[in-house]
Enzyme design. Structure first.
Site, PDB file in Angstrom:
ATOM      1  N   GLN A 188     -14.239   2.474   1.456  1.00  0.00           N
ATOM      2  CA  GLN A 188     -13.635   2.000   0.201  1.00  0.00           C
ATOM      3  C   GLN A 188     -13.374   3.183  -0.724  1.00  0.00           C
ATOM      4  O   GLN A 188     -14.295   3.898  -1.112  1.00  0.00           O
ATOM      5  CB  GLN A 188     -14.562   0.987  -0.510  1.00  0.00           C
ATOM      6  CG  GLN A 188     -13.924   0.422  -1.775  1.00  0.00           C
ATOM      7  CD  GLN A 188     -14.782  -0.651  -2.449  1.00  0.00           C
ATOM      8  OE1 GLN A 188     -15.964  -0.797  -2.166  1.00  0.00           O
ATOM      9  NE2 GLN A 188     -14.164  -1.400  -3.349  1.00  0.00           N
TER      10      GLN A 188
ATOM     11  N   HIS B  18      -6.762  -5.629   2.746  1.00  0.00           N
ATOM     12  CA  HIS B  18      -5.590  -5.035   3.397  1.00  0.00           C
ATOM     13  C   HIS B  18      -5.024  -6.044   4.386  1.00  0.00           C
ATOM     14  O   HIS B  18      -5.780  -6.599   5.200  1.00  0.00           O
ATOM     15  CB  HIS B  18      -5.998  -3.799   4.205  1.00  0.00           C
ATOM     16  CG  HIS B  18      -6.590  -2.684   3.408  1.00  0.00           C
ATOM     17  ND1 HIS B  18      -5.899  -1.529   3.116  1.00  0.00           N
ATOM     18  CD2 HIS B  18      -7.826  -2.514   2.864  1.00  0.00           C
ATOM     19  CE1 HIS B  18      -6.677  -0.701   2.429  1.00  0.00           C
ATOM     20  NE2 HIS B  18      -7.858  -1.275   2.264  1.00  0.00           N
TER      21      HIS B  18
ATOM     22  N   ASP C 261       0.852  -1.190   0.000  1.00  0.00           N
ATOM     23  CA  ASP C 261       0.000   0.000   0.000  1.00  0.00           C
ATOM     24  C   ASP C 261       0.891   1.245   0.000  1.00  0.00           C
ATOM     25  O   ASP C 261       1.846   1.348   0.770  1.00  0.00           O
ATOM     26  CB  ASP C 261      -0.914  -0.023   1.239  1.00  0.00           C
ATOM     27  CG  ASP C 261      -2.036   0.987   1.135  1.00  0.00           C
ATOM     28  OD1 ASP C 261      -1.747   2.201   0.997  1.00  0.00           O
ATOM     29  OD2 ASP C 261      -3.210   0.587   1.201  1.00  0.00           O
TER      30      ASP C 261
ATOM     31  N   ASN D 117     -12.889  -3.282   2.701  1.00  0.00           N
ATOM     32  CA  ASN D 117     -13.939  -2.267   2.736  1.00  0.00           C
ATOM     33  C   ASN D 117     -14.858  -2.375   1.517  1.00  0.00           C
ATOM     34  O   ASN D 117     -14.380  -2.549   0.399  1.00  0.00           O
ATOM     35  CB  ASN D 117     -13.306  -0.867   2.768  1.00  0.00           C
ATOM     36  CG  ASN D 117     -12.389  -0.675   3.966  1.00  0.00           C
ATOM     37  OD1 ASN D 117     -12.651  -1.187   5.037  1.00  0.00           O
ATOM     38  ND2 ASN D 117     -11.297   0.054   3.776  1.00  0.00           N
TER      39      ASN D 117
ATOM     40  N   HIS E  95     -10.269  -5.473  -2.808  1.00  0.00           N
ATOM     41  CA  HIS E  95      -8.931  -5.698  -2.249  1.00  0.00           C
ATOM     42  C   HIS E  95      -9.009  -5.950  -0.752  1.00  0.00           C
ATOM     43  O   HIS E  95      -9.889  -5.452  -0.075  1.00  0.00           O
ATOM     44  CB  HIS E  95      -8.007  -4.503  -2.530  1.00  0.00           C
ATOM     45  CG  HIS E  95      -8.571  -3.190  -2.070  1.00  0.00           C
ATOM     46  ND1 HIS E  95      -9.502  -2.484  -2.783  1.00  0.00           N
ATOM     47  CD2 HIS E  95      -8.338  -2.461  -0.954  1.00  0.00           C
ATOM     48  CE1 HIS E  95      -9.819  -1.374  -2.142  1.00  0.00           C
ATOM     49  NE2 HIS E  95      -9.125  -1.339  -1.023  1.00  0.00           N
TER      50      HIS E  95
HETATM   51  P1  AMP Z   1      -9.647   1.366   0.408  1.00  0.00           P
HETATM   52  O1  AMP Z   1      -9.848   2.632   1.188  1.00  0.00           O
HETATM   53  O2  AMP Z   1     -10.033   0.131   1.186  1.00  0.00           O
HETATM   54  O3  AMP Z   1     -10.310   1.432  -0.948  1.00  0.00           O
HETATM   55  O4  AMP Z   1      -8.102   1.239   0.205  1.00  0.00           O
HETATM   56  C1  AMP Z   1      -7.436   1.711  -0.926  1.00  0.00           C
HETATM   57  C2  AMP Z   1      -5.967   1.677  -0.595  1.00  0.00           C
HETATM   58  O5  AMP Z   1      -5.259   1.726  -1.806  1.00  0.00           O
HETATM   59  C3  AMP Z   1      -5.494   2.847   0.252  1.00  0.00           C
HETATM   60  O6  AMP Z   1      -4.930   2.358   1.465  1.00  0.00           O
HETATM   61  C4  AMP Z   1      -4.441   3.533  -0.620  1.00  0.00           C
HETATM   62  O7  AMP Z   1      -3.327   3.970   0.104  1.00  0.00           O
HETATM   63  C5  AMP Z   1      -4.077   2.427  -1.581  1.00  0.00           C
HETATM   64  N1  AMP Z   1      -3.605   2.868  -2.895  1.00  0.00           N
HETATM   65  C6  AMP Z   1      -4.196   3.740  -3.742  1.00  0.00           C
HETATM   66  N2  AMP Z   1      -3.499   3.845  -4.893  1.00  0.00           N
HETATM   67  C7  AMP Z   1      -2.448   2.996  -4.773  1.00  0.00           C
HETATM   68  C8  AMP Z   1      -1.363   2.630  -5.626  1.00  0.00           C
HETATM   69  N3  AMP Z   1      -1.206   3.185  -6.856  1.00  0.00           N
HETATM   70  N4  AMP Z   1      -0.464   1.729  -5.166  1.00  0.00           N
HETATM   71  C9  AMP Z   1      -0.589   1.192  -3.948  1.00  0.00           C
HETATM   72  N5  AMP Z   1      -1.598   1.474  -3.102  1.00  0.00           N
HETATM   73  C10 AMP Z   1      -2.509   2.370  -3.502  1.00  0.00           C
END
Ligand code: AMP
Ligand code: ZN
Length: 137
Positions: A93, A101, A30, A86, A99
């Site tokens: 989300q 975590h 992440d 999420n 995805h």
């Molecule tokens: P969510 O809030 O559950 O949708 O989590 C999305 C996650 O994706 C967040 O923790 C972001 O930091 C992560 N994220 C967004 N863009 C990228 C990326 N290009 N590479 C790695 N992580 C990312």
């Protein structure tokens, strides 16, 4: 899917810190981690959330979580791991590609992912369970 950043990562159109790949899954770090080693596990095939996923992928996901989770423990020395997923904006989300975590945890690390709520009574709790059982058949 064209405008999905996780599809772009899967297709190699966006860079990522990849840590694991199989025929069906990809895992990468992440970008804005809760803790160093915070890893995202995604199905390569686009779906938005658990409501769109093919449950047949479940065994692959659990096996990958176990393998990746163990690697995170070995590398970071963490003593616990939260698996968080999420669904929908109100659940936090932000990326609309399913995805999970995997978040390393350490004693006293101060992360509060799970503040506790309460039912007003056991009757209220039992009524909730009854409603869910009815829908679930
Ligand atoms: P969510 O809030 O559950 O949708 O989590 C999305 C996650 O994706 C967040 O923790 C972001 O930091 C992560 N994220 C967004 N863009 C990228 C990326 N290009 N590479 C790695 N992580 C990312
Ligand atoms: Zn996608």
């Amino acid at each position: 899917m064209d405008d999905c950043i996780f599809c772009m990562i899967t297709e190699g159109k966006l860079p990522s810190s990849k840590v694991f790949e199989s025929d069906t899954l990809l895992a990468f770090l992440d970008l804005n981690p809760c803790q160093k080693g915070h890893t995202l596990l995604i199905p390569k095939k686009h779906c938005k959330d658990i409501f769109g996923v093919d449950p047949a992928i479940g065994a692959d996901v659990l096996a990958a979580m176990k393998t990746i989770g163990q690697a995170i423990k070995d590398v970071t020395g963490c003593t616990g791991i939260n698996v968080v997923q999420n669904n929908g904006r109100d659940a936090g989300q932000m990326v609309d590609h399913l995805h999970w975590h995997l978040i390393p945890r350490f004693a006293g690390d101060g992360l509060d992912l799970w503040p506790q709520g309460k039912y007003d009574s056991m009757d209220e709790m039992n009524a909730m369970a009854e409603k869910l059982r009815k829908v679930l058949g």
